[in-house]
Enzyme design. Structure first.
Site, mmCIF file in Angstrom:
data_model
loop_
_atom_site.group_PDB
_atom_site.id
_atom_site.type_symbol
_atom_site.label_atom_id
_atom_site.label_comp_id
_atom_site.label_asym_id
_atom_site.label_seq_id
_atom_site.Cartn_x
_atom_site.Cartn_y
_atom_site.Cartn_z
ATOM 1 C CB CYS A 41 29.337 33.809 41.637
ATOM 2 S SG CYS A 41 30.733 34.956 41.676
ATOM 3 C CB CYS A 110 36.486 34.394 37.766
ATOM 4 S SG CYS A 110 35.228 33.099 37.798
HETATM 5 FE FE1 FES Z 1 32.535 33.953 41.326
HETATM 6 FE FE2 FES Z 1 34.582 33.055 40.000
HETATM 7 S S1 FES Z 1 32.728 31.989 40.407
HETATM 8 S S2 FES Z 1 34.289 35.063 40.732
#
Ligand code: FES
Length: 131
Positions: A41, A110
């Site tokens: 992400c 995460c």
């Molecule tokens: Fe990237 Fe949680 S969406 S660390």
């Protein structure tokens, strides 16, 4: 105004860590630090650790991440403080997720930021000691 998290999606503990992060901020006198990025992400975390007599005596963090990564990073700074280097390194992403009473399925990845950052900072400190 800060983002409000849904109690249907996140635990009360996670929301508390997100809204009142523990040990947030840089640590100018840190003995070691690590910067990690989640390749999935792009969120990132910098963690700072101070050591004395083989233990973590202080931890703090700066995050550019989602609520789950902020909450697990906050929990991680509390969990590693007072621990030996081996104990701090041994914490897993699952331990940090458990510390915030779990993560939603879509956010399970995460907590890897906190686990990776702690391990890298401890490794950096160990490397300094043997240099
Ligand atoms: Fe990237 Fe949680 S969406 S660390």
């Amino acid at each position: 105004m800060a983002e409000r998290l849904s109690p249907e999606q996140y635990s009360a503990t996670l929301i508390d860590h997100f809204e009142r992060p523990r040990n947030a901020g840089a640590m100018p006198d840190a003995d070691a630090e690590a910067f990690v990025t989640n390749p999935v992400c792009g969120d990132s975390l910098r963690i700072f650790l101070r050591f004395a007599e083989g233990r973590v005596i202080a931890a703090s963090f700066l995050s550019s991440g989602c609520p789950a990564s902020i909450a697990t990073s906050s929990a991680a700074t509390e969990m590693v403080t007072g621990r030996t280097l081996d104990e701090a390194e041994a914490f897993t992403r699952d331990d940090y997720a458990a510390a915030v009473d779990g993560l939603p399925t879509s956010k399970v990845h995460c907590s890897v930021l906190a686990a990776s950052a702690v391990r890298q900072a401890v490794a950096a400190w160990r490397a300094k000691q043997t240099a």
